[in-house]
Design an enzyme around this catalytic site. Sequence first.
Site, PDB file in Angstrom:
ATOM      1  N   GLU A 198     -17.491 -39.361  65.984  1.00  0.00           N
ATOM      2  CA  GLU A 198     -16.723 -39.997  67.367  1.00  0.00           C
ATOM      3  C   GLU A 198     -17.399 -40.039  68.479  1.00  0.00           C
ATOM      4  O   GLU A 198     -17.313 -41.060  69.491  1.00  0.00           O
ATOM      5  CB  GLU A 198     -15.235 -39.711  67.212  1.00  0.00           C
ATOM      6  CG  GLU A 198     -14.820 -38.887  68.031  1.00  0.00           C
ATOM      7  CD  GLU A 198     -14.974 -37.911  67.683  1.00  0.00           C
ATOM      8  OE1 GLU A 198     -15.248 -37.546  66.024  1.00  0.00           O
ATOM      9  OE2 GLU A 198     -14.035 -36.452  67.403  1.00  0.00           O
ATOM     10  N   CYS A 253     -28.042 -27.240  66.365  1.00  0.00           N
ATOM     11  CA  CYS A 253     -27.933 -24.982  65.822  1.00  0.00           C
ATOM     12  C   CYS A 253     -28.813 -24.944  65.296  1.00  0.00           C
ATOM     13  O   CYS A 253     -28.382 -23.762  65.100  1.00  0.00           O
ATOM     14  CB  CYS A 253     -27.570 -25.913  64.084  1.00  0.00           C
ATOM     15  SG  CYS A 253     -28.302 -26.541  63.196  1.00  0.00           S
ATOM     16  N   SER A 287     -18.947 -27.839  63.709  1.00  0.00           N
ATOM     17  CA  SER A 287     -19.232 -26.430  64.038  1.00  0.00           C
ATOM     18  C   SER A 287     -18.522 -25.534  62.618  1.00  0.00           C
ATOM     19  O   SER A 287     -17.554 -26.313  62.485  1.00  0.00           O
ATOM     20  CB  SER A 287     -17.870 -26.154  65.578  1.00  0.00           C
ATOM     21  OG  SER A 287     -16.905 -26.726  64.973  1.00  0.00           O
ATOM     22  N   LYS A 328     -18.634 -40.230  57.367  1.00  0.00           N
ATOM     23  CA  LYS A 328     -17.742 -40.365  58.577  1.00  0.00           C
ATOM     24  C   LYS A 328     -19.105 -39.252  60.380  1.00  0.00           C
ATOM     25  O   LYS A 328     -18.996 -38.953  59.681  1.00  0.00           O
ATOM     26  CB  LYS A 328     -16.674 -40.021  58.251  1.00  0.00           C
ATOM     27  CG  LYS A 328     -14.724 -40.228  58.910  1.00  0.00           C
ATOM     28  CD  LYS A 328     -15.789 -40.022  60.136  1.00  0.00           C
ATOM     29  CE  LYS A 328     -15.937 -38.513  61.408  1.00  0.00           C
ATOM     30  NZ  LYS A 328     -15.916 -38.344  62.760  1.00  0.00           N
TER      31      LYS A 328
END
Length: 498
Positions: free
Chosen positions: A174, A279, A224, A171
């Site tokens: 988006e 990150c 996050s 997934k």
Amino acid sequence: MDVVSHLINGEKCQSPNTLPVTNPSTGEVVRQVADGDRAAVEQAITAAQAAFPAWRDTPPSRRVQVMYRFKQLLETHADRLVQLVSEEHGKTLEDAMGELKRGIENVEYACGVPELLKGEYSHNAGPGIDAWSNFQPLGVVAGITPFNFPAMVPLWMYPMAIACGNTFILKPSEKDPAAALAVAELLHEAGLPKGVINVVHGGRGAVEALLDAPDVKAISFVGSTPVAEAIYTRGSANGKRVQALGGAKNHAVVLPDADLQNAANTLMGAAYGSCGERCMAISVAVCVGDGTADRLVEMLLPKIAALKVGAGTERGLDMGPLVTAEHRDKVLGFIEEGVSAGASLVADGRGIKVAGHEDGYFIGGCLFDRVAPEMRIYREEIFGPVLCVVRVASLDEAMALINAHEYGNGTCLFTRDGEAARRFADGIEVGMVGINVPLPVPVAYHSFGGWKRSLFGDLHAYGPDSVRFYTRRKAVSQRWPSSVETSSAEFSFPSSGS
Ligand code: NAD
């Protein structure tokens, strides 16, 4: 308008709803992406489950033949893939190529899976008994990935998961879904059987369907910290194995004896590369001594002023835009707050204009000096082109500051002092440490992961930990009694010693 579709059982398919995908350099919606609902997730799980038995039983040496071809295809299609990354994410083409290459290194590591799955064997573990343990795949596993590395982070996950014999559902974010789909499609071109890799797009709804599905055995998440924590909690409560990598606030400590010119040069890339949306980006420079801070700031200022900012898809730039208008506004909010809290904004990238791209989400490089640990710009992850300078009196004070921070992803020490470097590497409570290396992202054959609230779960991403994460160990004890041997009941607990 073009719609980025799901990839389920080797076929492209849609959902009733879609979400817009924007080019952050222009502010224009360039395509739509399918917004996967529970039905799409269930379809993908069914396909992945059906493909599992045959794939599990395929010898590892055959599974990796697909990975060898996949690596070749990734290299052949690299220019098209980085164009997609840059168009939807905004990072420069060179930076996108860097991420793809780091992703390909994970495919190369997965090609070694026959060696990595060899297991352990003990001959004569007891009288006439042989014992071994091996590593078996889990079944259907899923990966949920962030916007900031749309090509690389999925490649941290599924090459190894698949090489270990699992089937996979990805997934992707988006916000920039096209590259993730294009990369996964190449696996089919490489000969992967249908249903072994599936891609379901969408947002929270698709993620929650994966978290709640009993047939999904493990979840790898990168994103996050609030979402990582929620996913770890819900996934674990549902009996899944979960690794959830979260956010960061990475400090670079600069000692007075450091090669300051080298520190300033490498800090520029570490703080402002990819517009600070990494990150592992360095977002705090902790300078030991006012003299060190003054000299470092003086060296950084002209470099920040010279940053070449523009549309990521043009060549020769240092920095593109932020990913969305919403994220740009969040970063601007942090900058305003830092100013009102009393930090000194010595380089202000707000209001930057990029000719021909007036509606892009650009912010130039920003540098705050005299940042205090209680300020929100110090405590929270900004995820933008903003570097904060904190002044301290000693290495001990710098280490105490870092160790008290809620995040512990990456850190770096700039010094020429070996003793200080050793003390720092040993005592710092951070998962990935650089000595004069400001972006200490481990190579593919070491694992990647932070400490504290930068990682929920036990095992790190990629490298040797990923073999453990995507398999479960089975210990087998075997005896073949000889036909002349007489056996009798034994009631004491069996032991191998005399
Ligand atoms: P995000 O947490 O907003 O989204 C990550 C993924 O979770 C996306 O696929 C998104 O669709 C999904 N998601 C978002 N909200 C959700 C919710 N409420 N419930 C379920 N799913 C949800 O992160 P992002 O903005 O895409 O990525 C940036 C963040 O990722 C930064 O904090 C960055 O530090 C972190 N990150 C961490 C690492 C690491 O290795 N530790 C690597 C890359 C990025």
